[in-house]
Enzyme design. Sequence first.
Site, PDB file in Angstrom:
ATOM      1  N   ASP A 131      36.819  46.430  30.942  1.00 24.90           N
ATOM      2  CA  ASP A 131      37.864  45.585  30.688  1.00 24.90           C
ATOM      3  C   ASP A 131      38.078  44.524  31.747  1.00 24.90           C
ATOM      4  O   ASP A 131      39.043  43.870  31.717  1.00 24.90           O
ATOM      5  CB  ASP A 131      39.187  46.545  30.907  1.00 24.90           C
ATOM      6  CG  ASP A 131      39.168  47.154  32.126  1.00 24.90           C
ATOM      7  OD1 ASP A 131      38.397  47.952  32.628  1.00 24.90           O
ATOM      8  OD2 ASP A 131      40.492  47.527  32.467  1.00 24.90           O
ATOM      9  N   HIS A 141      47.635  44.707  35.741  1.00 28.20           N
ATOM     10  CA  HIS A 141      46.919  45.854  35.248  1.00 28.20           C
ATOM     11  C   HIS A 141      47.857  47.146  34.832  1.00 28.20           C
ATOM     12  O   HIS A 141      47.694  48.230  35.446  1.00 28.20           O
ATOM     13  CB  HIS A 141      45.983  46.381  36.261  1.00 28.20           C
ATOM     14  CG  HIS A 141      44.812  47.060  35.896  1.00 28.20           C
ATOM     15  ND1 HIS A 141      44.703  48.572  35.727  1.00 28.20           N
ATOM     16  CD2 HIS A 141      43.771  46.831  35.283  1.00 28.20           C
ATOM     17  CE1 HIS A 141      43.714  48.905  35.296  1.00 28.20           C
ATOM     18  NE2 HIS A 141      42.846  47.912  35.031  1.00 28.20           N
ATOM     19  N   HIS A 175      34.700  44.608  39.552  1.00 30.57           N
ATOM     20  CA  HIS A 175      33.935  45.721  39.352  1.00 30.57           C
ATOM     21  C   HIS A 175      33.508  45.797  37.890  1.00 30.57           C
ATOM     22  O   HIS A 175      33.828  45.056  36.930  1.00 30.57           O
ATOM     23  CB  HIS A 175      34.685  46.911  39.579  1.00 30.57           C
ATOM     24  CG  HIS A 175      35.892  47.155  38.917  1.00 30.57           C
ATOM     25  ND1 HIS A 175      36.977  46.512  38.915  1.00 30.57           N
ATOM     26  CD2 HIS A 175      36.177  48.450  37.943  1.00 30.57           C
ATOM     27  CE1 HIS A 175      37.774  47.147  38.015  1.00 30.57           C
ATOM     28  NE2 HIS A 175      37.459  48.154  37.542  1.00 30.57           N
ATOM     29  N   ASP A 208      40.578  47.162  40.784  1.00 31.83           N
ATOM     30  CA  ASP A 208      40.986  48.459  40.592  1.00 31.83           C
ATOM     31  C   ASP A 208      40.884  49.317  41.900  1.00 31.83           C
ATOM     32  O   ASP A 208      39.923  49.398  42.448  1.00 31.83           O
ATOM     33  CB  ASP A 208      40.255  49.351  39.260  1.00 31.83           C
ATOM     34  CG  ASP A 208      41.059  48.813  37.983  1.00 31.83           C
ATOM     35  OD1 ASP A 208      41.497  47.755  38.198  1.00 31.83           O
ATOM     36  OD2 ASP A 208      40.216  49.472  36.995  1.00 31.83           O
ATOM     37  N   HIS A 257      37.657  53.521  43.923  1.00 30.50           N
ATOM     38  CA  HIS A 257      37.832  53.455  42.469  1.00 30.50           C
ATOM     39  C   HIS A 257      36.633  54.365  42.039  1.00 30.50           C
ATOM     40  O   HIS A 257      36.150  54.946  42.983  1.00 30.50           O
ATOM     41  CB  HIS A 257      37.851  52.140  41.895  1.00 30.50           C
ATOM     42  CG  HIS A 257      38.141  52.199  40.354  1.00 30.50           C
ATOM     43  ND1 HIS A 257      39.436  52.679  39.909  1.00 30.50           N
ATOM     44  CD2 HIS A 257      37.523  51.699  39.305  1.00 30.50           C
ATOM     45  CE1 HIS A 257      39.430  52.812  38.661  1.00 30.50           C
ATOM     46  NE2 HIS A 257      38.414  52.074  38.261  1.00 30.50           N
ATOM     47  N   HIS A 272      33.655  47.876  35.098  1.00 30.34           N
ATOM     48  CA  HIS A 272      34.283  48.520  34.060  1.00 30.34           C
ATOM     49  C   HIS A 272      34.454  47.406  32.944  1.00 30.34           C
ATOM     50  O   HIS A 272      34.998  46.284  33.346  1.00 30.34           O
ATOM     51  CB  HIS A 272      35.643  49.217  34.522  1.00 30.34           C
ATOM     52  CG  HIS A 272      35.459  50.243  34.990  1.00 30.34           C
ATOM     53  ND1 HIS A 272      36.263  51.149  35.891  1.00 30.34           N
ATOM     54  CD2 HIS A 272      34.428  51.566  35.141  1.00 30.34           C
ATOM     55  CE1 HIS A 272      35.911  52.360  36.332  1.00 30.34           C
ATOM     56  NE2 HIS A 272      34.726  52.660  35.620  1.00 30.34           N
TER      57      HIS A 272
END
Length: 316
Positions: free
Chosen positions: A66, A268, A62, A209, A139, A64
């Site tokens: 990080d 994570h 995804h 996530d 998410h 994001h």
Amino acid sequence: MQLTFLGTSAGKPTKERNVSALGLEFQQDDKWYLFDCGEATQHQIMRSRLSSGKLSTIFITHLHGDHYFGLPGLLSSKKLDTAFRPLSIYGPKGIKRFLECVLDVSFENLGYELKIIEFEADDLFVFDKFSLKVLALEHSVESFAFYIKENDITNKINEEKLRAIGMEPSALYGELQKGNTIVFRGEELHPEDFMLTPIEGRRVILAGDNVRPDILGEYLEGIDLLVHECTYTQADYDRLKVKVLHTTAKDLGETSQKRDVKNLIASHINPRYNKHASEGVEVIYNEIQQSYKGRLYIADDFDVYRLSRECVIEKL
């Protein structure tokens, strides 16, 4: 099948953990696959036994930061290392625009073939040693898991049985493996009579996530290995003033037990759980273990795990 954790922190890097990245290797293969590529992943690769020159494909769960901010540096360094092997990147919608913008603004001429494939939920991709299905998660942005099904081994010859009738290894073995009937000492030999029972390929889910592990549903049933985020304990999550869509140790443990997950690796990890805090990662482990009775590990950076043919995970 071997997994190398290159980053196991949630959201931001810490002194103990970098952000998300995971390397996957298969036996008797000359390449490896990267799942997520957080900032400084190229540094983590250099500190591991993996080589950027043998990196074949990158999958991004995804968008994001990080999970993908390490891509520009890795792509650039690959060129400087004269690692000109073609590279494919699979990611959600938007990954192509991001990379094209970076490469354009930086005047980067990679010097190797770069393929960017944007996927959607339920897309299926076939590689030489496995197939990969994209599964939707829940998410704050579109996030996905990758269901990996290793190819079954169906052409393993029963060498012992062939030797018993006097046939030593030869080109005839290859003909049987191809499914062809052969003649040996005047007798027809049919391939189905000299093949070992097929070995079923291993099944693995590598998840991005996700607030609700059970969204993976039937794909979790009896899965050989689940690698899933575990950002908080339930108590810490409940105390958050602003709820974020991440999995708690309680939910992960209960879902994994309910779905008969054979092996579980949690990653994570929120930076609050560290060696210098009042609570370390053991609180995550203990909360999962309250309900989950299978083989359980909490991943640290540079941990290497092997999933055997018998579907037993071990930390190397």
